[in-house]
Write a protein that holds these residues in place. Structure first.
Motif, PDB file in Angstrom:
ATOM      1  N   VAL A 115      -7.406  -0.074  -1.510  1.00  0.00           N
ATOM      2  CA  VAL A 115      -8.230   1.099  -1.243  1.00  0.00           C
ATOM      3  C   VAL A 115      -9.555   0.691  -0.612  1.00  0.00           C
ATOM      4  O   VAL A 115     -10.058   1.353   0.305  1.00  0.00           O
ATOM      5  CB  VAL A 115      -8.473   1.906  -2.540  1.00  0.00           C
TER       6      VAL A 115
ATOM      7  N   TYR B 290      -9.826   8.485  -8.665  1.00  0.00           N
ATOM      8  CA  TYR B 290      -8.667   7.675  -8.305  1.00  0.00           C
ATOM      9  C   TYR B 290      -8.560   6.388  -9.128  1.00  0.00           C
ATOM     10  O   TYR B 290      -7.546   5.688  -9.051  1.00  0.00           O
ATOM     11  CB  TYR B 290      -8.717   7.309  -6.820  1.00  0.00           C
TER      12      TYR B 290
ATOM     13  N   VAL C  83      -4.749   3.420  -8.504  1.00  0.00           N
ATOM     14  CA  VAL C  83      -4.581   2.741  -7.226  1.00  0.00           C
ATOM     15  C   VAL C  83      -4.978   1.276  -7.358  1.00  0.00           C
ATOM     16  O   VAL C  83      -5.627   0.880  -8.322  1.00  0.00           O
ATOM     17  CB  VAL C  83      -5.454   3.407  -6.130  1.00  0.00           C
ATOM     18  N   ASP C  84      -4.572   0.492  -6.378  1.00  0.00           N
ATOM     19  CA  ASP C  84      -5.011  -0.898  -6.306  1.00  0.00           C
ATOM     20  C   ASP C  84      -6.367  -0.930  -5.607  1.00  0.00           C
ATOM     21  O   ASP C  84      -6.486  -0.531  -4.439  1.00  0.00           O
ATOM     22  CB  ASP C  84      -3.986  -1.733  -5.528  1.00  0.00           C
TER      23      ASP C  84
ATOM     24  N   MET D 267       0.818  -1.204   0.000  1.00  0.00           N
ATOM     25  CA  MET D 267       0.000   0.000   0.000  1.00  0.00           C
ATOM     26  C   MET D 267       0.856   1.261   0.000  1.00  0.00           C
ATOM     27  O   MET D 267       1.836   1.377   0.736  1.00  0.00           O
ATOM     28  CB  MET D 267      -0.931   0.016   1.222  1.00  0.00           C
TER      29      MET D 267
ATOM     30  N   GLU E 164      -2.730   5.605  -2.018  1.00  0.00           N
ATOM     31  CA  GLU E 164      -3.840   4.673  -1.866  1.00  0.00           C
ATOM     32  C   GLU E 164      -4.500   4.825  -0.502  1.00  0.00           C
ATOM     33  O   GLU E 164      -5.731   4.766  -0.391  1.00  0.00           O
ATOM     34  CB  GLU E 164      -3.337   3.233  -2.064  1.00  0.00           C
TER      35      GLU E 164
END
Length: 304
Positions: free
Chosen positions: A188, A179, A183-184, A70, A74
């Protein structure tokens, strides 16, 4: 001579992905009545905290292999989205203390036409013609639906809180869109669910809400909805890889309809004016995501 390609035929069947999304909306529709029943044994904040805490734990187990990677971006995204979710679901839950679950579902659906308005205010992206039309239909429906017993115009405290929750949910959608791709999603999602739970539990003392006595109804409702929330999130992520946003929105517009059916089965009733208002809101949700007619496109190109 150029031969025009034949217009695509309308299809009257659902793909597997679309069937999954229909199942999602049916579950969503039932959650309104479940939450309302659970509020008989719990305060709104504790219920929201327990519901999303359960979902966060489930998602943490699912996302465990990737959590170590992370990033701060994120984490920030998850916190901001979590704040929006907290406001949306907490206000909605407070509203359910004073209005029927079916009415709450239709007012909550206003988040779809509200999204273009927020994009206009925040991102300076003016709504399209069909968005304006959908907004007009939806708010006309709100006026009819929100009147006391559907017979006069007015917003009670329950309707007002639910309308504010729809605005918060619209903000959540805009944040997720902002976003997305950077981001993953799994990391998140864990942060946003945990943030929602912690905020709800943390605000209990300042707002004077006490921890309720133990109840199996509360446990099964909150944990069950937590499991459902995690499953729904995964199902949506899978299904919307092949389902267009427009078609998905049309399917999601069925959520308040399913809530109305569940509420009707449980004994809730809406008078004629309220039913018309509910229908206008659903129409506004669908229209706001449709492609504008040719004459509207032509007018826009002329004015450009």
């Amino acid at each position: 001579m150029t031969v025009a390609a034949p217009a695509p035929k309308a299809r009257f069947y659902f793909s597997r992905s679309e069937a999954v999304l229909i199942g999602v909306t049916m579950i969503w529709g039932a959650t309104f009545l479940i939450v309302q029943n659970a509020l008989a044994v719990s305060g709104p904040l504790f219920f929201v905290g327990l519901r999303f805490g359960s979902a966060a734990l489930i998602m943490a187990v699912i996302a465990a292999p990737v959590l170590r990677g992370m990033t701060f971006a994120e984490f920030k995204a998850g916190v901001l989205i979590g704040i929006a979710i907290f406001l949306g679901y907490t206000l909605q839950t407070y509203g359910l203390q004073t209005i029927p679950s079916s009415k709450s579902a239709f007012i909550t659906a206003l988040y779809v036409p509200i999204v273009p308005l927020l994009q206009w205010l925040v991102l300076r992206r003016p709504p399209r013609f069909m968005s304006w039309l959908g907004i007009a239909l939806a708010f006309a429906g709100l006026i009819l639906l929100a009147g006391p017993e559907g017979t006069s115009i007015g917003l009670g405290i329950g309707e007002l809180l639910t309308l504010l929750s729809a605005i918060a949910i619209a903000a959540e959608i805009i944040l997720i869109g902002g976003y997305a791709g950077r981001v993953d999603v799994r990391r998140v999602t864990v942060v946003q669910l945990a943030t929602t739970s912690l905020l709800a539990l943390g605000w209990m003392a300042p707002l004077g809400e006490s921890v309720p006595t133990f109840s199996w109804l509360l446990v099964f409702s909150a944990v069950g909805l937590g499991i459902a929330s995690a499953g729904i999130q995964l199902a949506m992520n899978w299904a919307q890889k092949t389902v267009s946003p427009t078609r998905a929105t049309v399917i999601y517009a069925g959520e308040p309809v399913w809530a109305g059916i569940v509420g009707w089965y449980a004994g809730e009733r809406m008078v004629a004016a309220a039913l018309i208002g509910a229908g206008l809101i659903v129409a506004g949700v669908i229209v706001s995501e449709m492609t504008p007619p040719r004459w509207a496109k032509g007018r826009r190109s002329v004015n450009a």
